[in-house]
Design an enzyme around this catalytic site. Structure first.
Site, PDB file in Angstrom:
ATOM      1  N   ARG A 102      72.782 -20.174 -20.119  1.00 15.85           N
ATOM      2  CA  ARG A 102      73.249 -19.567 -21.371  1.00 15.85           C
ATOM      3  C   ARG A 102      74.663 -20.072 -21.670  1.00 15.85           C
ATOM      4  NH1 ARG A 102      69.514 -16.175 -18.978  1.00 15.85           N
ATOM      5  NH2 ARG A 102      67.660 -16.162 -20.295  1.00 15.85           N
ATOM      6  N   GLU A 108      59.328 -12.753 -17.023  1.00 15.35           N
ATOM      7  CA  GLU A 108      59.297 -12.717 -18.482  1.00 15.35           C
ATOM      8  C   GLU A 108      58.551 -13.907 -19.098  1.00 15.35           C
ATOM      9  OE1 GLU A 108      63.397 -10.419 -19.536  1.00 15.35           O
ATOM     10  OE2 GLU A 108      63.624 -12.520 -18.986  1.00 15.35           O
ATOM     11  N   TRP A 164      74.149 -12.935 -15.420  1.00 15.57           N
ATOM     12  CA  TRP A 164      73.589 -13.653 -16.577  1.00 15.57           C
ATOM     13  C   TRP A 164      74.710 -13.857 -17.580  1.00 15.57           C
ATOM     14  CZ3 TRP A 164      69.002 -15.405 -15.351  1.00 15.57           C
ATOM     15  CH2 TRP A 164      68.223 -14.697 -14.431  1.00 15.57           C
ATOM     16  N   ASP A 217      66.514 -22.984 -18.240  1.00 12.12           N
ATOM     17  CA  ASP A 217      66.106 -21.830 -19.057  1.00 12.12           C
ATOM     18  C   ASP A 217      65.827 -22.263 -20.494  1.00 12.12           C
ATOM     19  OD1 ASP A 217      65.771 -19.038 -19.884  1.00 12.12           O
ATOM     20  OD2 ASP A 217      66.837 -18.584 -18.033  1.00 12.12           O
ATOM     21  N   HIS A 228      60.602 -19.276 -19.689  1.00 10.87           N
ATOM     22  CA  HIS A 228      62.012 -19.710 -19.670  1.00 10.87           C
ATOM     23  C   HIS A 228      62.116 -21.232 -19.502  1.00 10.87           C
ATOM     24  CE1 HIS A 228      64.077 -15.757 -19.551  1.00 10.87           C
ATOM     25  NE2 HIS A 228      63.032 -15.343 -18.860  1.00 10.87           N
TER      26      HIS A 228
HETATM   27  C1  ACM Z   1      65.637 -11.473 -15.271  1.00 16.43           C
HETATM   28  O1  ACM Z   1      66.650 -10.778 -15.437  1.00 16.43           O
HETATM   29  N1  ACM Z   1      64.901 -11.863 -16.301  1.00 16.43           N
HETATM   30  C2  ACM Z   1      65.224 -11.898 -13.936  1.00 16.43           C
END
Ligand code: ACM
Ligand code: ZN
Length: 527
Positions: free
Chosen positions: A157, A322, A463, A186, A258
């Site tokens: 990111r 996800e 993150w 990602d 991702h």
């Molecule tokens: C995550 O936070 N999607 C592993």
């Protein structure tokens, strides 16, 4: 009455003068015994290491760590007469165990390996900084509770240059962590050079612009192309830097979701096969690796073949979180794969995907870690689950006999804000995790003593959607990483009040390193 008051005060002063000196080490050591007197470390102090090259290396790291106190790096020698800091490996101790003994005549740091010695030196570093060079006589016997103590950095990111990644590793070492989980691919960018597929770096690492502000409310973009990736030479440099600090780097190559960075570079990897663009906003792309094409698996195996050459870690993280199933539902090739393999639904197709890659990695001598979604359609016996959607995935995995790393977002997501008064904090996630909550993590929650053995340890995750640079990384990571480190190192001896007291000294170590740490906790403003 007045005389009694004077007597009580005099007694109090006498008691204070004779009280054992405070020894404030984070994470909490197993055993601390104070002695008489103190030892002063200054520019003339010598560190002796014998003839062991890796002890010399940790000795030199220590010299650099305490340089702000000593004024110049202390000398590291094979041997020396007189007062010194003597490092030695003691085969009687466990690999990560150490004994630090300080007397007025000098200091000894013995460890079961150079790694154990480095942990002893991290403790000594804290005492040197807290005492501005003067360390009370003390014997510290210490070893970690959990074998896996990690932190993750997302460089997709927001990209962090090599120097910042090294600084992140230094921070992990300071907290006696031993795993660096490097989130490299990602939807918002692919960040590692792969020689066989040069467009991953060339195209997959660049997004044409980036969302400004909060994902929930903003529709504004900055119009500025954003990119960055690590060459294989840089990756080797990072892995070597971490190894010198006795930290293993675990790369994460995300699949089957991702993956938009890769799909943008090589559109044939996706079900639709065209019109992909590295994502410019946060969240999850519906476009994922096609599970129906053998070429997808060949590609991922080629990528992993280069990855395992670069990273000697036992574990390779292959994501698994996800992954929207919409494209697979519409894709004739994915549907054919399901039919041919008797897979009942797309969750089972994901299991097929992960287990096929796992088998390849196992055949190449590695084990996988996956996020807790890998449990959904069935999981092999040999996969390690990283629990992130709370602890429930990790609990289920341990009950099923799979090894687990606990990194639940309820305690370990250090990108969540730090206070309830968010107007004082930078733009960030809505959820918040004050220090007390991070500290409260119980990796053994709901497990029987027999199931507890599957818990390898704990990890903090960072993150970086709302963390544009390394200054902000430090603000989010510190001091809460210390709470995760204490669960990892000292699970059997945790005490929040005692931890809070020690942290008031430990912050001097952050100050000494010049870190831009958050002060909400120290100012009593985090709850
Ligand atoms: C995550 O936070 N999607 C592993
Ligand atoms: Zn498909």
């Amino acid at each position: 009455m007045k005389r009694l008051f004077v007597l009580v005060c005099a007694l109090g002063l006498w008691a204070a003068a004779w009280a054992a000196p405070e020894v404030n080490i984070v994470p909490k050591p197993l055993n601390v015994e104070t002695g008489d007197g103190s030892f002063t470390v200054d520019a003339a102090t010598v560190v002796t290491v014998g003839r062991d090259a890796s002890l010399r290396s940790v000795g030199e790291l220590f010299a650099a760590m305490i340089e702000p106190v000593t004024g110049r790096a202390v000398k590291v020698k094979t041997a020396a007469d007189g007062a010194k800091i003597a490092l030695a490996v003691d085969p009687e101790l466990g690999e990560e165990e150490y004994v630090l003994r300080v007397t007025p005549a000098g200091a000894d740091v013995r460890g079961g390996s150079p790694k154990g010695v480095l942990y002893g030196l991290q403790s000594l570093r804290q005492l040197v900084i807290e005492g501005e060079g003067t360390v009370p006589a003390v014997t510290v016997k210490d070893k970690p509770y959990f074998g896996y103590r990690g932190a993750m950095l997302d460089v997709c990111r927001h990209f962090m240059p090599v120097e910042d990644v090294k600084a992140f590793i230094d921070i992990l070492a300071m907290h006696k962590l031993n795993r660096f989980h490097f989130h490299l691919t990602d939807d918002q960018g692919w960040r590692i050079e792969i020689k066989k597929y040069p467009d991953l770096a060339r195209k997959g690492s660049v997004r044409k612009e980036t969302l400004v502000g909060n994902l929930r409310t903003s529709t504004e973009y900055d119009g500025i192309p954003y990119g960055g990736y690590y060459t294989q030479k840089q990756i080797r440099e990072i892995v070597r830097y971490a190894a010198e600090r006795h930290i293993e780097v675990i790369p994460e190559i995300e699949m089957p979701g991702h993956g938009l960075g890769a799909l943008t570079a090589y559109p044939w990897l996706g079900c639709r096969g065209e019109n992909y663009e590295v994502w410019t906003r946060w969240g999850i792309s519906k476009d994922v690796f096609c599970a129906g094409k053998d070429s997808t698996f060949e590609f991922l195996q080629d990528v992993l073949a280069e990855v395992i050459e670069l990273f000697p870690s036992k574990y390779i993280h292959i994501g698994g979180d996800e992954c929207p199933k919409a494209r697979w539902k519409e894709c004739p090739l994915c549907q054919r794969r399901m039919k041919e393999n008797g897979l009942k639904n797309e969750e089972e197709l994901q299991s097929y995907f992960m287990q096929r890659i796992e088998k390849w990695l196992n055949d190449h001598g590695r084990n996988i870690i996956g996020w807790d979604e890998i449990l959904q359609g069935g999981i092999s016996k040999t996969a390690t689950v990283m629990s992130w959607r709370g602890s429930k995935g990790g609990i289920a995995a341990a009950k099923a006999g799979n090894t687990v790393i606990m990194a639940p977002n309820t305690h370990c997501y250090l990108d969540y804000r730090q206070t309830q008064q968010q107007e004082f904090e930078p733009l960030g996630q809505v959820k918040y995790l004050p220090m007390r909550q991070v500290y409260a993590l119980d990796p053994y929650e709901q497990l029987t003593p027999d199931e507890c053995k599957y818990i390898l340890g704990v990890q903090g995750n960072l993150w970086t959607e709302y963390i544009p640079d390394f200054r902000q990384v430090k603000h989010m990571l510190l001091p809460r990483l210390a709470a995760i480190a204490e669960t990892g190192w000292a699970y059997d001896r945790k005490d929040f009040e005692d931890f809070s007291r020690r942290m008031r000294q430990f912050r001097k170590v952050y100050d000494c390193a010049g870190y831009n740490y958050a002060t909400y906790f120290f100012d009593g403003k985090d709850e």
